[in-house]
Enzyme design. Structure first.
Site, mmCIF file in Angstrom:
data_model
loop_
_atom_site.group_PDB
_atom_site.id
_atom_site.type_symbol
_atom_site.label_atom_id
_atom_site.label_comp_id
_atom_site.label_asym_id
_atom_site.label_seq_id
_atom_site.Cartn_x
_atom_site.Cartn_y
_atom_site.Cartn_z
ATOM 1 N N ARG A 136 0.768 -1.125 -0.163
ATOM 2 C CA ARG A 136 -0.032 -0.056 -0.020
ATOM 3 C C ARG A 136 0.766 1.200 -0.152
ATOM 4 O O ARG A 136 0.174 2.332 0.359
ATOM 5 C CB ARG A 136 -0.751 -0.028 1.191
ATOM 6 C CG ARG A 136 -1.644 -1.305 1.290
ATOM 7 C CD ARG A 136 -3.200 -1.127 0.547
ATOM 8 N NE ARG A 136 -3.572 -2.294 0.172
ATOM 9 C CZ ARG A 136 -4.088 -2.703 -0.941
ATOM 10 N NH1 ARG A 136 -4.233 -1.840 -1.977
ATOM 11 N NH2 ARG A 136 -4.683 -4.052 -1.065
ATOM 12 N N TYR B 157 1.140 -1.562 -4.869
ATOM 13 C CA TYR B 157 -0.134 -1.281 -5.416
ATOM 14 C C TYR B 157 -0.266 0.081 -6.039
ATOM 15 O O TYR B 157 -1.153 0.558 -6.774
ATOM 16 C CB TYR B 157 -1.449 -2.096 -5.073
ATOM 17 C CG TYR B 157 -1.296 -3.462 -5.130
ATOM 18 C CD1 TYR B 157 -0.886 -4.264 -6.128
ATOM 19 C CD2 TYR B 157 -1.659 -4.146 -3.780
ATOM 20 C CE1 TYR B 157 -0.960 -5.625 -6.131
ATOM 21 C CE2 TYR B 157 -1.734 -5.766 -3.868
ATOM 22 C CZ TYR B 157 -1.372 -6.362 -4.854
ATOM 23 O OH TYR B 157 -1.314 -7.824 -4.903
ATOM 24 N N ASP C 20 -10.073 -9.906 -11.351
ATOM 25 C CA ASP C 20 -8.989 -9.921 -10.702
ATOM 26 C C ASP C 20 -9.200 -10.551 -9.092
ATOM 27 O O ASP C 20 -8.773 -9.763 -8.069
ATOM 28 C CB ASP C 20 -8.386 -8.691 -10.579
ATOM 29 C CG ASP C 20 -6.741 -8.749 -10.025
ATOM 30 O OD1 ASP C 20 -6.545 -9.942 -9.694
ATOM 31 O OD2 ASP C 20 -6.200 -7.468 -10.099
ATOM 32 N N HIS D 129 -7.845 -13.779 -7.257
ATOM 33 C CA HIS D 129 -7.042 -14.928 -7.669
ATOM 34 C C HIS D 129 -7.742 -16.366 -6.576
ATOM 35 O O HIS D 129 -8.213 -15.983 -5.693
ATOM 36 C CB HIS D 129 -5.525 -15.043 -6.981
ATOM 37 C CG HIS D 129 -5.040 -13.757 -7.850
ATOM 38 N ND1 HIS D 129 -3.659 -13.377 -7.270
ATOM 39 C CD2 HIS D 129 -5.461 -12.995 -8.584
ATOM 40 C CE1 HIS D 129 -3.310 -12.377 -8.190
ATOM 41 N NE2 HIS D 129 -4.314 -12.140 -9.030
ATOM 42 N N HIS E 170 2.778 -15.035 -13.676
ATOM 43 C CA HIS E 170 2.133 -14.964 -12.626
ATOM 44 C C HIS E 170 0.960 -16.251 -12.418
ATOM 45 O O HIS E 170 0.260 -16.103 -13.330
ATOM 46 C CB HIS E 170 1.318 -13.790 -12.239
ATOM 47 C CG HIS E 170 2.256 -12.791 -11.591
ATOM 48 N ND1 HIS E 170 1.571 -11.591 -11.503
ATOM 49 C CD2 HIS E 170 3.417 -12.921 -11.202
ATOM 50 C CE1 HIS E 170 2.796 -10.555 -11.022
ATOM 51 N NE2 HIS E 170 3.933 -11.552 -10.787
ATOM 52 N N HIS F 283 -5.275 -12.517 -14.384
ATOM 53 C CA HIS F 283 -5.872 -11.485 -14.950
ATOM 54 C C HIS F 283 -6.339 -11.467 -16.537
ATOM 55 O O HIS F 283 -7.153 -11.022 -17.069
ATOM 56 C CB HIS F 283 -4.620 -10.570 -14.958
ATOM 57 C CG HIS F 283 -4.271 -10.105 -13.618
ATOM 58 N ND1 HIS F 283 -3.222 -9.181 -13.371
ATOM 59 C CD2 HIS F 283 -4.780 -10.496 -12.448
ATOM 60 C CE1 HIS F 283 -3.346 -9.124 -11.969
ATOM 61 N NE2 HIS F 283 -4.217 -9.934 -11.457
ATOM 62 N N ASP G 265 -0.283 -12.414 -16.158
ATOM 63 C CA ASP G 265 -0.826 -13.076 -15.059
ATOM 64 C C ASP G 265 -2.053 -13.925 -15.614
ATOM 65 O O ASP G 265 -2.861 -13.532 -16.378
ATOM 66 C CB ASP G 265 -1.354 -12.032 -14.039
ATOM 67 C CG ASP G 265 -2.015 -12.576 -12.803
ATOM 68 O OD1 ASP G 265 -2.908 -13.154 -12.843
ATOM 69 O OD2 ASP G 265 -1.599 -11.971 -11.774
ATOM 70 N N GLU H 145 0.596 -16.657 -6.759
ATOM 71 C CA GLU H 145 0.008 -15.677 -5.916
ATOM 72 C C GLU H 145 -1.393 -16.091 -5.702
ATOM 73 O O GLU H 145 -2.299 -15.091 -5.832
ATOM 74 C CB GLU H 145 -0.123 -14.325 -6.831
ATOM 75 C CG GLU H 145 1.255 -13.611 -7.538
ATOM 76 C CD GLU H 145 0.896 -12.465 -8.411
ATOM 77 O OE1 GLU H 145 0.119 -12.744 -9.428
ATOM 78 O OE2 GLU H 145 1.416 -11.285 -8.035
ATOM 79 N N GLU I 239 2.630 -5.677 -16.028
ATOM 80 C CA GLU I 239 2.009 -6.996 -15.953
ATOM 81 C C GLU I 239 0.696 -6.920 -16.561
ATOM 82 O O GLU I 239 0.051 -5.746 -16.761
ATOM 83 C CB GLU I 239 1.532 -7.056 -14.286
ATOM 84 C CG GLU I 239 0.666 -8.208 -13.823
ATOM 85 C CD GLU I 239 0.558 -8.512 -12.542
ATOM 86 O OE1 GLU I 239 1.250 -7.801 -11.693
ATOM 87 O OE2 GLU I 239 -0.316 -9.538 -11.990
ATOM 88 N N HIS J 220 2.101 -2.882 -12.317
ATOM 89 C CA HIS J 220 0.847 -2.708 -12.759
ATOM 90 C C HIS J 220 0.979 -1.222 -13.674
ATOM 91 O O HIS J 220 0.995 -0.336 -12.837
ATOM 92 C CB HIS J 220 -0.111 -2.640 -11.618
ATOM 93 C CG HIS J 220 -0.436 -3.653 -10.867
ATOM 94 N ND1 HIS J 220 -1.554 -4.084 -9.880
ATOM 95 C CD2 HIS J 220 0.300 -5.092 -11.109
ATOM 96 C CE1 HIS J 220 -1.350 -5.253 -9.639
ATOM 97 N NE2 HIS J 220 -0.504 -5.754 -10.005
ATOM 98 N N HIS K 29 7.955 -6.882 -6.823
ATOM 99 C CA HIS K 29 6.719 -6.377 -7.458
ATOM 100 C C HIS K 29 6.619 -5.006 -6.567
ATOM 101 O O HIS K 29 6.630 -4.718 -5.647
ATOM 102 C CB HIS K 29 5.426 -7.512 -6.855
ATOM 103 C CG HIS K 29 4.173 -7.154 -7.584
ATOM 104 N ND1 HIS K 29 3.585 -5.749 -7.729
ATOM 105 C CD2 HIS K 29 3.434 -7.973 -8.188
ATOM 106 C CE1 HIS K 29 2.430 -5.936 -8.151
ATOM 107 N NE2 HIS K 29 2.236 -7.108 -8.398
HETATM 108 ZN ZN ZN Z 1 -4.294 -10.143 -9.573
HETATM 109 FE FE FE Z 2 -0.200 -10.875 -10.540
HETATM 110 FE FE FE Z 3 0.449 -7.814 -9.642
#
Ligand code: ZN
Ligand code: FE
Ligand code: FE
Length: 278
Positions: free
Chosen positions: A37, A70, A224, A226, A211, A179, A176, A256, A142, A107, A67
């Site tokens: 975050r 976000y 989205d 998972h 991913h 995704h 991914d 993930e 991604e 992202h 990664h």
């Molecule tokens: Zn995701």
């Molecule tokens: Fe991912």
């Molecule tokens: Fe991601």
């Protein structure tokens, strides 16, 4: 051997993540460079780096994947968010050079009403301001599920970003599976077709990592969420086809899925067992 790992916490350092990955049958891992975050990254511990580099060599690890948080949104309408994106990426890429020749995934972002074209321009701007010709890290875009105003849910959009980046050799894509399925690429019924579309639009030589996730939602849902391997709408058969696909099988795969460490160990052992020796 299948090159596989899962998402791990960076809080105890790199060597700790390496040992955790090895214990659960992996030869790589993914981690957040800092709190997902946002916020400050932990200081680099030089002793940890030295022991980690020795560890990965001895245990024949493949490229690891960092990664970005976000909250990094390169194409926000807000100046402060854009500045934050630039500061975080520049700092992360500088830190990545302590563990050279690895991958950094982010992202592309959400254009929040500014339009796709403006979004693509802003993402490319950030990359052109941040990438350095001397860096050893490959930065990966991604593939996104397409929720809200997310940029990067089609191969064309990713291609348009890549086209505008000057240091193209420093760029790649991380696919991914959850995704792309949520975005409307039917990897269950037409994996070959999706891969040939990827190849025509972006080029499979730009695909550096996968991913590996199942999806809680049906095809084209743009959600989205998972799911554990084999328990979602993608299913085990497709996942096994993906890890064994001649065009993908050499890549590093990163789980993930919603799991604790024991759940990851089980998935890795299931997938190692399903990986065919050719
Ligand atoms: Zn995701
Ligand atoms: Fe991912
Ligand atoms: Fe991601």
């Amino acid at each position: 051997m299948l090159n596989i790992g899962c998402h791990l916490s960076v809080s105890k350092g790199y060597t700790h993540m390496g040992k955790e990955a090895l214990e659960i049958g992996g030869n790589t891992f993914q981690f957040f460079t800092r709190n997902p975050r946002g916020g400050r990254a932990k200081d680099i511990d030089k002793n940890d780096i030295v022991s980690f580099l020795d560890f990965v060599k001895k245990n024949q690890f493949v490229t690891i994947l960092a990664h970005a948080p976000y909250t990094l949104n390169a194409c926000s309408a807000d100046e402060r968010t854009k500045t934050f994106a630039w500061e975080v990426m520049a700092d992360d890429l500088m830190r990545m050079e302590y563990t050279p020749n690895n991958y950094y995934n982010f992202h592309p972002g959400s254009h929040v009403g500014q339009g796709l074209e403006a979004g693509i321009d802003l993402i490319a701007d950030l990359l052109n301001k941040t990438l350095k010709s001397e860096q050893t890290t490959i930065v990966l875009l991604e593939t996104m599920a397409g929720k809200g105003s997310e940029v990067g849910s089609t191969f064309e959009e990713l291609r348009r970003i890549l086209d505008k980046v000057e240091l193209k050799s420093k760029m790649g894509v991380c696919l991914d599976t959850c995704h792309v399925y949520d975005a409307g690429y039917d990897i269950v019924n037409n994996l070959d077709g999706v891969l040939s579309e990827f190849d025509k639009t972006i080029g499979l030589d730009r695909l550096y990592a996968i991913h590996l996730n199942d999806s809680k939602n049906p095809f084209g849902s743009h959600k989205d969420r998972h799911e554990k391997i084999g328990q979602g709408f993608i299913g085990l058969e497709t996942i096994v086809n993906i890890i064994n696909h001649p065009k993908l099988r050499h890549l590093p795969f990163f789980l993930e899925t919603p799991n604790d460490i024991n759940g990851y160990a089980e998935e890795i052992s299931l997938l190692q067992g399903a990986y065919k020796l050719v």
